[in-house]
Design a protein around this motif. Structure first.
Motif, PDB file in Angstrom:
ATOM      1  N   ASP B  42       0.805  -1.235   0.000  1.00  9.53           N
ATOM      2  CA  ASP B  42       0.000   0.000   0.000  1.00  9.53           C
ATOM      3  C   ASP B  42       0.831   1.275   0.000  1.00  9.53           C
ATOM      4  O   ASP B  42       0.328   2.332   0.341  1.00  9.53           O
ATOM      5  CB  ASP B  42      -0.950   0.018   1.207  1.00  9.53           C
ATOM      6  CG  ASP B  42      -2.397  -0.089   0.765  1.00  9.53           C
ATOM      7  OD1 ASP B  42      -2.642  -0.080  -0.456  1.00  9.53           O
ATOM      8  OD2 ASP B  42      -3.283  -0.171   1.637  1.00  9.53           O
ATOM      9  N   HIS B  62       1.309   6.433   1.800  1.00 10.30           N
ATOM     10  CA  HIS B  62       0.612   5.229   2.250  1.00 10.30           C
ATOM     11  C   HIS B  62      -0.840   5.385   1.833  1.00 10.30           C
ATOM     12  O   HIS B  62      -1.579   6.216   2.389  1.00 10.30           O
ATOM     13  CB  HIS B  62       0.757   5.105   3.775  1.00 10.30           C
ATOM     14  CG  HIS B  62       0.125   3.861   4.310  1.00 10.30           C
ATOM     15  ND1 HIS B  62      -0.828   3.869   5.297  1.00 10.30           N
ATOM     16  CD2 HIS B  62       0.311   2.566   3.966  1.00 10.30           C
ATOM     17  CE1 HIS B  62      -1.205   2.619   5.557  1.00 10.30           C
ATOM     18  NE2 HIS B  62      -0.526   1.812   4.762  1.00 10.30           N
ATOM     19  N   ALA B  64      -3.623   3.667   1.991  1.00 11.44           N
ATOM     20  CA  ALA B  64      -4.755   3.374   2.868  1.00 11.44           C
ATOM     21  C   ALA B  64      -5.045   4.498   3.851  1.00 11.44           C
ATOM     22  O   ALA B  64      -6.190   4.667   4.290  1.00 11.44           O
ATOM     23  CB  ALA B  64      -4.521   2.070   3.621  1.00 11.44           C
ATOM     24  N   ASN B 311     -10.843  15.038 -14.993  1.00 13.01           N
ATOM     25  CA  ASN B 311     -11.114  13.745 -14.383  1.00 13.01           C
ATOM     26  C   ASN B 311      -9.927  12.855 -14.771  1.00 13.01           C
ATOM     27  O   ASN B 311      -9.808  12.444 -15.924  1.00 13.01           O
ATOM     28  CB  ASN B 311     -12.430  13.169 -14.917  1.00 13.01           C
ATOM     29  CG  ASN B 311     -12.657  11.736 -14.426  1.00 13.01           C
ATOM     30  OD1 ASN B 311     -11.726  11.034 -14.017  1.00 13.01           O
ATOM     31  ND2 ASN B 311     -13.903  11.299 -14.460  1.00 13.01           N
ATOM     32  N   ALA B 313      -9.108   9.804 -14.212  1.00 14.02           N
ATOM     33  CA  ALA B 313      -9.443   8.453 -14.698  1.00 14.02           C
ATOM     34  C   ALA B 313      -9.823   8.520 -16.176  1.00 14.02           C
ATOM     35  O   ALA B 313      -9.443   7.656 -16.977  1.00 14.02           O
ATOM     36  CB  ALA B 313     -10.576   7.855 -13.868  1.00 14.02           C
ATOM     37  N   ARG B 357      -5.905  13.508   0.000  1.00  8.57           N
ATOM     38  CA  ARG B 357      -6.880  13.895   1.033  1.00  8.57           C
ATOM     39  C   ARG B 357      -7.345  12.652   1.772  1.00  8.57           C
ATOM     40  O   ARG B 357      -8.331  12.041   1.383  1.00  8.57           O
ATOM     41  CB  ARG B 357      -8.115  14.516   0.383  1.00  8.57           C
ATOM     42  CG  ARG B 357      -7.931  15.884  -0.196  1.00  8.57           C
ATOM     43  CD  ARG B 357      -9.312  16.458  -0.549  1.00  8.57           C
ATOM     44  NE  ARG B 357      -9.163  17.537  -1.522  1.00  8.57           N
ATOM     45  CZ  ARG B 357      -9.427  17.409  -2.815  1.00  8.57           C
ATOM     46  NH1 ARG B 357      -9.885  16.284  -3.297  1.00  8.57           N
ATOM     47  NH2 ARG B 357      -9.255  18.427  -3.624  1.00  8.57           N
ATOM     48  N   GLY B 358      -6.603  12.228   2.754  1.00 11.18           N
ATOM     49  CA  GLY B 358      -7.075  11.155   3.615  1.00 11.18           C
ATOM     50  C   GLY B 358      -6.991   9.765   3.008  1.00 11.18           C
ATOM     51  O   GLY B 358      -6.248   9.529   2.048  1.00 11.18           O
ATOM     52  N   ALA B 359      -7.788   8.857   3.584  1.00 12.83           N
ATOM     53  CA  ALA B 359      -7.699   7.432   3.264  1.00 12.83           C
ATOM     54  C   ALA B 359      -8.099   7.150   1.817  1.00 12.83           C
ATOM     55  O   ALA B 359      -9.096   7.671   1.327  1.00 12.83           O
ATOM     56  CB  ALA B 359      -8.601   6.640   4.205  1.00 12.83           C
ATOM     57  N   PHE B 360      -7.317   6.324   1.146  1.00 10.20           N
ATOM     58  CA  PHE B 360      -7.571   5.832  -0.210  1.00 10.20           C
ATOM     59  C   PHE B 360      -8.163   6.901  -1.121  1.00 10.20           C
ATOM     60  O   PHE B 360      -9.304   6.811  -1.574  1.00 10.20           O
ATOM     61  CB  PHE B 360      -8.464   4.586  -0.197  1.00 10.20           C
ATOM     62  CG  PHE B 360      -8.092   3.613  -1.285  1.00 10.20           C
ATOM     63  CD1 PHE B 360      -7.333   2.483  -1.012  1.00 10.20           C
ATOM     64  CD2 PHE B 360      -8.474   3.836  -2.609  1.00 10.20           C
ATOM     65  CE1 PHE B 360      -6.963   1.600  -2.012  1.00 10.20           C
ATOM     66  CE2 PHE B 360      -8.105   2.957  -3.620  1.00 10.20           C
ATOM     67  CZ  PHE B 360      -7.356   1.840  -3.316  1.00 10.20           C
ATOM     68  N   ALA B 362      -8.527   7.823  -4.299  1.00 12.30           N
ATOM     69  CA  ALA B 362      -8.384   7.169  -5.613  1.00 12.30           C
ATOM     70  C   ALA B 362      -8.093   8.180  -6.712  1.00 12.30           C
ATOM     71  O   ALA B 362      -7.354   7.906  -7.659  1.00 12.30           O
ATOM     72  CB  ALA B 362      -9.662   6.399  -5.936  1.00 12.30           C
ATOM     73  N   GLU B 363      -8.668   9.370  -6.569  1.00  7.06           N
ATOM     74  CA  GLU B 363      -8.449  10.404  -7.575  1.00  7.06           C
ATOM     75  C   GLU B 363      -6.998  10.877  -7.536  1.00  7.06           C
ATOM     76  O   GLU B 363      -6.372  11.100  -8.589  1.00  7.06           O
ATOM     77  CB  GLU B 363      -9.406  11.567  -7.282  1.00  7.06           C
ATOM     78  CG  GLU B 363      -9.387  12.626  -8.331  1.00  7.06           C
ATOM     79  CD  GLU B 363     -10.327  13.756  -7.962  1.00  7.06           C
ATOM     80  OE1 GLU B 363     -10.546  13.997  -6.758  1.00  7.06           O
ATOM     81  OE2 GLU B 363     -10.834  14.394  -8.884  1.00  7.06           O
ATOM     82  N   ASP B 366      -4.808   8.406  -9.308  1.00  8.57           N
ATOM     83  CA  ASP B 366      -4.927   8.542 -10.769  1.00  8.57           C
ATOM     84  C   ASP B 366      -4.139   9.735 -11.295  1.00  8.57           C
ATOM     85  O   ASP B 366      -3.530   9.648 -12.361  1.00  8.57           O
ATOM     86  CB  ASP B 366      -6.398   8.674 -11.184  1.00  8.57           C
ATOM     87  CG  ASP B 366      -7.086   7.324 -11.301  1.00  8.57           C
ATOM     88  OD1 ASP B 366      -6.380   6.294 -11.262  1.00  8.57           O
ATOM     89  OD2 ASP B 366      -8.316   7.296 -11.423  1.00  8.57           O
TER      90      ASP B 366
END
Lengths: 109, 423
Positions: B42, B62, B64, B311, B313, B357-360, B362-363, B366
């Motif tokens: 991770d 990290h 997560a 975006n 993704a 910005r914090g946990a996971f 995703a953006e 990407d």
């Protein structure tokens, strides 16, 4: 064909809730295809853990679909509402992502 | 087995369609028995840390938790694999966006042979198959031969029964059939094992036959569609015989390294490359670490804030389509220049990489991936534009001949004014 995906969102300490998405699909496409479609077309913040995409080798995309634990990459989309939730027995990270790594591979505090 | 392009049988495989997973499993088991080795997942490395021009560790996020982590290190090995996620049709996992090349470039290392991206000729195309690796048809052809035919049911490779055509030639032949209107409905060609009985199929591939049936595919009754798919990168980080990069204390191994496979890797040589050169890199890095004091703690990477108006993704998908069309197996000056304009336009949004910005986030992942992919895409396209000949996996429709004056490598560095190429 369209699938209606009801997706559990949020992280620990946040209000969270379900969001609804309508996802176009062709015969044979998977739940992971649908989630990736949502990220590209609607919301790149949707969190889902996956690595190998289609080979079912990484085993990272395990979630619950309609209350059953499955791999998102091998579960086919269907023309109905499908409820997607994070694994209930693992610590929640965000949205559909849970902490699945063995304890000795996690970052120590 | 004697794989295509080899002059004698020298390849070994693990049944059934299990070579990679079996090797990984063995390596992982050996690692777990070595208590001195700590594995941490991770972590996404965002930058190599430098002191006086030498690599002293890395900055990472990290995923997560979104925390930034600094890792101090006496010796560092880049073993991040290749870049085939840059292409719309690929056999890559999500981490194959070429970030190791971007990290090494930014740290001052050289890249070499970046224009040589290998397409695997008979990647699965249709009908949709899930839970299987798209390159699975190679072992089928080794064992059972198979008939590769166009829409007129004609075998166009002239193989006379034996699977012998190297990947670059087979890829070009398939694309030519499609271009001439002799392709399959989804834009590939047909691969058939209908000459094999159920008994032969089961003897050769056991449980895989059931997994195909679960996907609705019965090989005794139907042909499947296959087409070239981005699979491996011959180019990569330039190293010496001790796997050292141009940056002191920075090594590289595996597909991340360029130059071991010329312009067209032969099948069977990627896992062997990872094992042979991985061992060498590990030994040399361990020897260096044993005589190096631990560098002081690496300072924190600066937190960054930026607004987002893309975006990421969606931008990754656009870049993949562009690379597949213009920087894939068949290239032209106009196509490469078109791709480079698109890649240049991505520079600004990619530069605006904020902190997670914090946990996971995703953006954020990407945007980070897109920034690496953009830089590495530029390396491929620039090197491909400069090489005005055709050789192995690099085919220029406007320069179809192989030129003796191009029997040389192109090296790329990243400086104050961007990328520079030397040959």
């Amino acid at each position: 064909m369209k699938a209606r995906l009801k997706v559990r969102r949020g992280a620990p300490g946040e209000a969270g809730g379900y969001e609804h998405y309508e996802v176009p699909f062709e015969q044979g496409q998977t739940v992971l295809d649908g989630l990736r479609w949502i990220r590209v077309h609607h919301d790149p913040t949707l969190a889902i853990r996956f690595s190998c995409i289609n080979a079912n080798a990484c085993k990272e995309c395990m979630i619950q679909v309609d209350g059953k634990t499955v791999y998102a990459c091998t579960t086919r989309l269907a023309e109905r509402e499908m409820t997607l939730e994070p694994l209930p027995n693992k610590p929640l990270v965000r949205d559909l992502v849970t902490e699945i790594a063995p304890p000795d591979e996690r970052l120590s505090e | 087995m004697q794989a295509p392009g080899h002059d004698r049988p020298r390849c070994v495989y693990v049944d059934f369609v299990n070579t990679g997973p079996a090797v990984s499993k063995t390596l992982r088991a050996q690692l777990q028995r070595t208590s001195e080795v700590r594995r941490t997942g991770d972590l996404l490395v965002t930058e190599l840390a430098l002191a006086d021009g030498a690599c002293v560790g890395a900055h990472a996020v990290h995923i997560a938790t979104g925390r930034t982590i600094a890792i101090a290190s006496k010796a560092t090995i880049v073993a991040t694999g290749g870049l085939t996620r840059l292409y719309a049709r690929n056999s890559a996992s999500l981490n194959m966006g070429g970030d190791g090349y971007a990290l090494a470039l930014a740290a001052g290392a050289e890249l070499v042979d970046m224009e040589f991206v290998q397409y695997f000729p008979i990647g699965h195309l249709a009908p949709r198959l899930v839970g299987m690796d798209p390159i699975m048809w190679d072992p089928f052809r080794y064992k059972l031969g198979g008939k590769l035919v166009n829409a007129e049911q004609r075998e166009f490779l002239g193989e006379e029964g034996r699977y012998a055509t190297a990947r670059d030639h087979a890829t070009r032949a398939i694309l030519e059939e499609v271009a001439q209107g002799r392709g399959s409905p989804h834009g590939g060609v047909w691969l058939s094992f209908q000459h094999c009985s159920e008994t032969e199929l089961r003897a050769a591939f056991g449980p895989i036959i059931d997994r195909l049936k679960a996907n609705g595919i019965d090989l005794t009754r139907q042909a499947i569609e296959v087409a070239p798919i981005a699979h491996y990168h011959m180019g990569g980080i330039r190293v010496d015989a001790n796997m050292r990069t141009a940056v002191p204390h920075l090594f590289a191994a595996g597909e991340a390294v360029g130059g071991a496979n010329g312009a067209n890797r032969l099948s069977g040589n990627a896992i062997t490359e990872a094992l042979v050169f991985g061992r060498r890199a590990g030994e040399r890095a361990a020897a260096l670490a044993a005589r190096t004091p631990m560098p002081p703690a690496v300072g924190a990477a600066p937190a960054r804030a930026a607004k987002r108006d893309i975006n990421p993704a969606a931008e990754i998908v656009r870049l993949q389509a562009l690379m597949n069309e213009h920087v894939g197996p068949l290239r032209t000056q106009a196509g490469l220049e078109h791709a480079l304009r698109h890649i240049a336009a991505l520079a600004e949004p990619c530069a605006a990489l904020r902190s997670p910005r914090g946990a996971f986030d995703a953006e954020w992942v990407d945007v980070h991936d897109l920034a690496s992919m953009r830089l590495v895409a530029e390396c491929i396209a620039r090197a491909a534009l400069a090489r005005i000949e055709s050789r192995g996996a690099h085919q220029r429709a406007d320069f179809p001949a192989t030129s003796p004056s191009w029997e040389r490598h192109q090296r790329i560095r990243l400086g104050e004014r961007g990328l520079s190429i030397e040959s």
